[in-house]
Design a protein around this motif. Structure first.
Motif, short mmCIF file in Angstrom:
data_model
loop_
_atom_site.label_atom_id
_atom_site.label_comp_id
_atom_site.label_asym_id
_atom_site.label_seq_id
_atom_site.Cartn_x
_atom_site.Cartn_y
_atom_site.Cartn_z
N ASP A 217 -12.34 7.78 8.08
CA ASP A 217 -11.78 6.53 8.59
C ASP A 217 -11.58 5.52 7.46
O ASP A 217 -10.53 4.89 7.34
CB ASP A 217 -12.71 5.91 9.65
N VAL A 218 -12.63 5.37 6.63
CA VAL A 218 -12.57 4.40 5.53
C VAL A 218 -11.44 4.75 4.58
O VAL A 218 -10.63 3.89 4.19
CB VAL A 218 -13.91 4.34 4.79
N THR A 219 -11.36 6.00 4.18
CA THR A 219 -10.33 6.44 3.25
C THR A 219 -8.93 6.17 3.80
O THR A 219 -8.02 5.76 3.07
CB THR A 219 -10.48 7.94 2.96
N ALA A 220 -8.77 6.33 5.11
CA ALA A 220 -7.45 6.22 5.72
C ALA A 220 -6.97 4.78 5.88
O ALA A 220 -5.76 4.53 5.85
CB ALA A 220 -7.46 6.91 7.09
N VAL A 221 -7.88 3.83 6.06
CA VAL A 221 -7.43 2.48 6.44
C VAL A 221 -7.64 1.40 5.38
O VAL A 221 -7.07 0.31 5.49
CB VAL A 221 -8.09 2.02 7.76
N VAL A 222 -8.45 1.65 4.37
CA VAL A 222 -8.65 0.62 3.34
C VAL A 222 -7.34 0.43 2.57
O VAL A 222 -6.78 1.37 2.02
CB VAL A 222 -9.79 1.00 2.39
N CYS A 223 -6.87 -0.82 2.55
CA CYS A 223 -5.61 -1.16 1.90
C CYS A 223 -5.56 -2.66 1.66
O CYS A 223 -6.47 -3.39 2.06
CB CYS A 223 -4.42 -0.72 2.76
N ASP A 224 -4.50 -3.13 1.03
CA ASP A 224 -4.37 -4.56 0.74
C ASP A 224 -4.30 -5.42 2.00
O ASP A 224 -4.63 -6.60 1.96
CB ASP A 224 -3.12 -4.82 -0.10
N GLN A 225 -3.85 -4.85 3.09
CA GLN A 225 -3.67 -5.61 4.33
C GLN A 225 -4.94 -5.67 5.18
O GLN A 225 -4.95 -6.33 6.23
CB GLN A 225 -2.53 -5.02 5.17
N LEU A 226 -5.99 -5.01 4.77
CA LEU A 226 -7.24 -4.97 5.54
C LEU A 226 -8.21 -6.03 5.04
O LEU A 226 -8.47 -6.13 3.85
CB LEU A 226 -7.88 -3.59 5.42
N ASP A 227 -8.73 -6.83 5.97
CA ASP A 227 -9.72 -7.84 5.61
C ASP A 227 -11.15 -7.36 5.78
O ASP A 227 -12.02 -7.69 4.98
CB ASP A 227 -9.51 -9.11 6.46
N ALA A 228 -11.40 -6.58 6.85
CA ALA A 228 -12.78 -6.15 7.11
C ALA A 228 -12.81 -4.88 7.93
O ALA A 228 -11.91 -4.60 8.73
CB ALA A 228 -13.55 -7.25 7.84
#
Length: 311
Positions: free
Chosen positions: A83-94
């Motif tokens: 999950d972490v690998t898939a969604v961590v990006c510049d647009q994610l705050d938390a």
């Protein structure tokens, strides 16, 4: 310990939405919520959790003007790292971690996020963590959880799962008495760790807005600073209840001004409109005013963004 008000993490309303339901996701930015959560956990069927990751990542690009979060799956599922690998990006705050029970959960998550930030060229520490305390073990360890990890910015009281964990023989009945201890305890645990007041958990009878408002008033009186919302109709209620009262804010400003004048004359204890004021009270007044100013600035920014979107 005093905690300074922060635009991103001093939110009142936290609106959840299944990451894999585009119709609901499309309504998030217009909901008026201070923060939104794309859910990969309980709101997504087990067979669809992997596919929902890409849906969450794509949705983050479409949401603006709010704090953007994704609730990942707990470590017990074996899905957390993916999950972490898939969604961590510049647009994610938390990232929102469910079923937080031990401090090491937050340290493990910190390491996973750091790895994903590095892989995406994101400054280490950019993505923060919100932990949901929603089991008896989590409530017992809440003080340790609140003080763990370098990314933790808020804790949430997970009333739904906690009610199930307690083994209470009712779904629709009143669980407030059984949940009261945990609901109050995490307020003290969060503040002792220097975190903002916690976010209260969901109100499951989503059509009962009057009951939701009444229950939210109780949460505010206990010391919670916001509430998790399951439906957009709950958002304006939360935003109103967990904002500083205008009359209280006006009085706080009066206290700050009067105290500054007294302090310059050598006095640190005065009476303002019949209320005794010393340093602890004026510090509280400053926090009230700071929060009111943060909320006002957020609303102005939201209005400007809405106007810009129509041009």
């Amino acid at each position: 310990m005093d905690t300074s008000v922060n635009d991103d993490w001093q939110f009142r309303s936290l609106l959840f939405c299944p990451a894999n339901e585009p119709r609901k996701v499309a309504r998030l930015a217009q909901s008026g919520a201070d923060a939104v959560v794309l859910d990969l956990e309980d709101a997504v069927a087990d067979a669809h959790k992997i596919v929902a990751r890409s849906a969450a990542r794509e949705a983050l690009d479409t949401i603006g003007g709010v704090t953007r979060c994704v609730r990942i799956n707990s470590f017990a599922t074996g899905l957390t790292a993916g999950d972490v690998t898939a969604v961590v990006c510049d647009q994610l705050d938390a990232l929102v971690l469910p079923k937080a029970e031990i401090a090491n959960d937050l340290r493990r998550l910190d390491q996973l996020i750091a790895k994903a930030e590095a892989a995406n060229g994101i400054v280490t520490g950019t993505v923060r963590v919100i932990a949901i305390v929603e089991t008896c073990a989590g409530i017992a360890a809440a003080a340790e959880l609140a003080a763990a990890g370098t990314r933790l910015c808020r804790i949430v009281f997970g009333a739904g799962d906690l009610g199930a964990d307690l083994g209470l023989p009712t779904i629709r009945g009143d669980l407030s008495a059984a949940l009261a201890y945990g609901r109050a305890k995490i307020v003290y645990d969060a503040r002792a760790a220097g975190l903002p007041p916690p976010v209260d958990g969901p109100y499951l009878r989503v059509r009962d807005l009057a009951g939701f408002a009444q229950d939210s008033e109780i949460a505010r009186a206990l010391g919670h600073g916001g509430r998790l919302c399951l439906h957009p109709a709950q958002v304006p209620i939360v935003n109103r209840i967990f904002a500083p009262d205008p009359e209280e804010t006006a009085f706080a400003r009066k206290v700050i001004t009067a105290f500054a004048e007294a302090e310059s004359a050598g006095s640190a204890s005065i009476v303002v409109d019949g209320v005794f004021v010393d340093y602890p009270i004026v510090n509280k007044a400053r926090r009230i005013v700071a929060l009111a100013d943060v909320i006002a600035a957020r609303e102005i920014g939201r209005s400007r963004a809405a106007v810009g979107a129509t041009k």
